[in-house]
Design a protein around this motif. Structure first.
Motif, PDB file in Angstrom:
ATOM      1  N   GLU A  54       4.672   4.267  -2.519  1.00 44.58           N
ATOM      2  CA  GLU A  54       4.023   4.568  -3.806  1.00 44.58           C
ATOM      3  C   GLU A  54       5.065   4.931  -4.862  1.00 44.58           C
ATOM      4  O   GLU A  54       4.958   4.531  -6.030  1.00 44.58           O
ATOM      5  CB  GLU A  54       3.022   5.712  -3.629  1.00 44.58           C
ATOM      6  CG  GLU A  54       2.415   6.222  -4.923  1.00 44.58           C
ATOM      7  CD  GLU A  54       1.603   5.207  -5.682  1.00 44.58           C
ATOM      8  OE1 GLU A  54       1.413   5.394  -6.903  1.00 44.58           O
ATOM      9  OE2 GLU A  54       1.158   4.200  -5.086  1.00 44.58           O
ATOM     10  N   ARG A  97       2.153   8.117 -13.145  1.00 39.68           N
ATOM     11  CA  ARG A  97       1.960   7.694 -11.762  1.00 39.68           C
ATOM     12  C   ARG A  97       3.119   8.153 -10.889  1.00 39.68           C
ATOM     13  O   ARG A  97       2.914   8.597  -9.757  1.00 39.68           O
ATOM     14  CB  ARG A  97       1.811   6.173 -11.692  1.00 39.68           C
ATOM     15  CG  ARG A  97       1.588   5.655 -10.274  1.00 39.68           C
ATOM     16  CD  ARG A  97       1.196   4.198 -10.252  1.00 39.68           C
ATOM     17  NE  ARG A  97       1.073   3.696  -8.893  1.00 39.68           N
ATOM     18  CZ  ARG A  97       0.646   2.480  -8.584  1.00 39.68           C
ATOM     19  NH1 ARG A  97       0.299   1.629  -9.536  1.00 39.68           N
ATOM     20  NH2 ARG A  97       0.565   2.098  -7.315  1.00 39.68           N
ATOM     21  N   TYR A 113       4.648  -5.609  -3.830  1.00 39.51           N
ATOM     22  CA  TYR A 113       3.468  -4.897  -3.365  1.00 39.51           C
ATOM     23  C   TYR A 113       2.284  -5.102  -4.307  1.00 39.51           C
ATOM     24  O   TYR A 113       2.429  -5.036  -5.528  1.00 39.51           O
ATOM     25  CB  TYR A 113       3.755  -3.398  -3.247  1.00 39.51           C
ATOM     26  CG  TYR A 113       4.793  -3.066  -2.203  1.00 39.51           C
ATOM     27  CD1 TYR A 113       4.564  -3.313  -0.857  1.00 39.51           C
ATOM     28  CD2 TYR A 113       6.012  -2.490  -2.568  1.00 39.51           C
ATOM     29  CE1 TYR A 113       5.513  -3.004   0.100  1.00 39.51           C
ATOM     30  CE2 TYR A 113       6.971  -2.180  -1.614  1.00 39.51           C
ATOM     31  CZ  TYR A 113       6.719  -2.441  -0.291  1.00 39.51           C
ATOM     32  OH  TYR A 113       7.659  -2.130   0.652  1.00 39.51           O
ATOM     33  N   GLU A 114       1.124  -5.340  -3.710  1.00 38.98           N
ATOM     34  CA  GLU A 114      -0.110  -5.467  -4.467  1.00 38.98           C
ATOM     35  C   GLU A 114      -1.072  -4.351  -4.060  1.00 38.98           C
ATOM     36  O   GLU A 114      -1.099  -3.945  -2.902  1.00 38.98           O
ATOM     37  CB  GLU A 114      -0.798  -6.801  -4.180  1.00 38.98           C
ATOM     38  CG  GLU A 114      -0.066  -8.030  -4.607  1.00 38.98           C
ATOM     39  CD  GLU A 114      -0.872  -9.277  -4.256  1.00 38.98           C
ATOM     40  OE1 GLU A 114      -1.777  -9.637  -5.035  1.00 38.98           O
ATOM     41  OE2 GLU A 114      -0.608  -9.858  -3.185  1.00 38.98           O
ATOM     42  N   GLU A 115      -1.852  -3.887  -5.018  1.00 37.11           N
ATOM     43  CA  GLU A 115      -2.894  -2.916  -4.717  1.00 37.11           C
ATOM     44  C   GLU A 115      -4.165  -3.681  -4.356  1.00 37.11           C
ATOM     45  O   GLU A 115      -4.686  -4.433  -5.179  1.00 37.11           O
ATOM     46  CB  GLU A 115      -3.142  -2.008  -5.912  1.00 37.11           C
ATOM     47  CG  GLU A 115      -1.958  -1.120  -6.242  1.00 37.11           C
ATOM     48  CD  GLU A 115      -2.209  -0.248  -7.456  1.00 37.11           C
ATOM     49  OE1 GLU A 115      -2.597   0.918  -7.280  1.00 37.11           O
ATOM     50  OE2 GLU A 115      -2.023  -0.751  -8.582  1.00 37.11           O
ATOM     51  N   ARG A 145      -8.087  -3.329  -2.448  1.00 39.69           N
ATOM     52  CA  ARG A 145      -9.122  -2.428  -1.949  1.00 39.69           C
ATOM     53  C   ARG A 145     -10.014  -3.170  -0.957  1.00 39.69           C
ATOM     54  O   ARG A 145     -10.426  -4.299  -1.206  1.00 39.69           O
ATOM     55  CB  ARG A 145      -9.975  -1.915  -3.115  1.00 39.69           C
ATOM     56  CG  ARG A 145     -10.974  -0.840  -2.715  1.00 39.69           C
ATOM     57  CD  ARG A 145     -11.751  -0.332  -3.908  1.00 39.69           C
ATOM     58  NE  ARG A 145     -12.876  -1.184  -4.253  1.00 39.69           N
ATOM     59  CZ  ARG A 145     -13.102  -1.670  -5.457  1.00 39.69           C
ATOM     60  NH1 ARG A 145     -12.262  -1.419  -6.455  1.00 39.69           N
ATOM     61  NH2 ARG A 145     -14.170  -2.419  -5.690  1.00 39.69           N
ATOM     62  N   GLU A 151      -7.875   1.875   0.413  1.00 43.09           N
ATOM     63  CA  GLU A 151      -6.915   1.432  -0.602  1.00 43.09           C
ATOM     64  C   GLU A 151      -5.587   1.120   0.071  1.00 43.09           C
ATOM     65  O   GLU A 151      -5.115   1.892   0.910  1.00 43.09           O
ATOM     66  CB  GLU A 151      -6.710   2.505  -1.666  1.00 43.09           C
ATOM     67  CG  GLU A 151      -7.943   2.755  -2.521  1.00 43.09           C
ATOM     68  CD  GLU A 151      -7.703   3.816  -3.581  1.00 43.09           C
ATOM     69  OE1 GLU A 151      -8.320   3.729  -4.653  1.00 43.09           O
ATOM     70  OE2 GLU A 151      -6.921   4.749  -3.319  1.00 43.09           O
ATOM     71  N   SER A 152      -4.984  -0.002  -0.319  1.00 45.55           N
ATOM     72  CA  SER A 152      -3.719  -0.386   0.300  1.00 45.55           C
ATOM     73  C   SER A 152      -2.698  -0.823  -0.740  1.00 45.55           C
ATOM     74  O   SER A 152      -3.045  -1.203  -1.861  1.00 45.55           O
ATOM     75  CB  SER A 152      -3.945  -1.531   1.297  1.00 45.55           C
ATOM     76  OG  SER A 152      -4.253  -2.731   0.610  1.00 45.55           O
ATOM     77  N   LEU A 153      -1.452  -0.740  -0.338  1.00 46.68           N
ATOM     78  CA  LEU A 153      -0.325  -1.327  -1.067  1.00 46.68           C
ATOM     79  C   LEU A 153       0.330  -2.281  -0.092  1.00 46.68           C
ATOM     80  O   LEU A 153       0.935  -1.849   0.889  1.00 46.68           O
ATOM     81  CB  LEU A 153       0.683  -0.250  -1.502  1.00 46.68           C
ATOM     82  CG  LEU A 153       0.444   0.456  -2.827  1.00 46.68           C
ATOM     83  CD1 LEU A 153       1.519   1.532  -3.052  1.00 46.68           C
ATOM     84  CD2 LEU A 153       0.448  -0.519  -3.993  1.00 46.68           C
ATOM     85  N   GLN A 185      -2.999   3.187   2.077  1.00 45.47           N
ATOM     86  CA  GLN A 185      -2.590   4.391   1.359  1.00 45.47           C
ATOM     87  C   GLN A 185      -3.646   5.493   1.424  1.00 45.47           C
ATOM     88  O   GLN A 185      -3.320   6.659   1.591  1.00 45.47           O
ATOM     89  CB  GLN A 185      -2.304   4.050  -0.109  1.00 45.47           C
ATOM     90  CG  GLN A 185      -1.134   3.112  -0.317  1.00 45.47           C
ATOM     91  CD  GLN A 185       0.193   3.743   0.059  1.00 45.47           C
ATOM     92  OE1 GLN A 185       0.751   3.465   1.115  1.00 45.47           O
ATOM     93  NE2 GLN A 185       0.711   4.600  -0.788  1.00 45.47           N
TER      94      GLN A 185
END
Length: 248
Positions: A31, A47, A81-83, A85, A99-101, A230
């Motif tokens: 993150e 952030r 990295y992509e966010e 869900r 939620e993922s990265l 995450q």
């Protein structure tokens, strides 16, 4: 007690394990890397400030934080990295948001789906359960910062919607639109913010028995063990008696 706060309290009571702590540090570092790519100055990057606050709350060594920022700024970490869900249903008719990265959507989707299936759940399409949750800003402070009335007054003055108590923490709740302003105002009054981010809060909770609670926790634990995941949010609720049994 339910959802996000409940699971965190259970895990805190079980105590930190080395393997889990290492995974947690890796998730926070990811993150930080993603955040620092936006800008390496925390004062100008909310952030990144939030990620660094999470690192402090997790007692992550400062060297680890500095290395993650250096990787982002120096281009040493080239992963894209992509966010993403994911949503689905768990044991007892509960709903989960994951939620993922990730740098590989196909891999992460396959692993998350497998976790749901193995633990008695069913992964759905995006939007299949999100309507059961509200997207809000959460700022978490240790109760050692002051009395409830004092913190409540400062939170309301800053524009927060509410102040709730969860275990050893105060949780300041704000709308998505007001979150940044509330967070910045609270950070001026209290330096020791343990968590500051947008979360998914269930609109209603589903009471589950001990058997279902154990299965839900196993599913959440399996998802949390995934390096790409995450955050996990669930709308389950258990009684204090069951909570005490699960915490032992």
């Amino acid at each position: 007690m339910a959802g996000h706060s409940q699971f965190k309290n259970i895990m805190h009571r079980k105590g930190a394990q080395d393997a889990k702590r290492a995974r947690m540090f890796a998730k926070i570092a990811r993150e930080i890397i993603v955040s620092a790519r936006i800008g390496a100055d925390p004062s100008a990057n909310p952030r990144l400030r939030a990620a660094m606050a999470a690192a402090r709350a997790a007692n992550m060594p400062k060297d680890n934080v500095d290395r993650a920022i250096k990787k982002a700024v120096g281009g040493e970490d080239t992963a894209n990295y992509e966010e993403v869900r994911y949503e689905g249903y768990g044991p007892g008719g509960t709903a989960l948001i994951v939620e993922s990265l990730t740098d590989n959507r196909n891999r992460t989707a396959s692993e998350v789906r497998s976790a749901f299936t193995k633990c008695g759940g069913n992964m759905g399409e995006t939007g299949s359960v999100a309507f059961m949750f509200d997207r809000v800003g959460l700022i978490q402070l240790s109760k050692t910062v002051g009395s409830y009335d004092e913190v409540f007054e400062k939170a309301v003055e800053a524009g927060a919607d509410n102040l709730e108590e969860g275990g050893d923490f105060y949780e300041i709740i704000a709308t998505v639109d007001n979150f940044a302003a509330v967070r910045d105002a609270i950070s001026q009054d209290y330096e020791d913010i343990s968590e500051s981010k947008l979360v998914w809060r269930p609109q209603n909770t589903i009471a589950v028995d001990e058997e279902a609670a154990q299965k839900i926790l196993k599913l959440i634990d399996t998802l949390e063990d995934n390096d790409d995941v995450q955050n996990v949010y669930c709308n389950f609720e258990v009684s204090e008696d069951i909570l005490a049994k699960l915490s032992n």
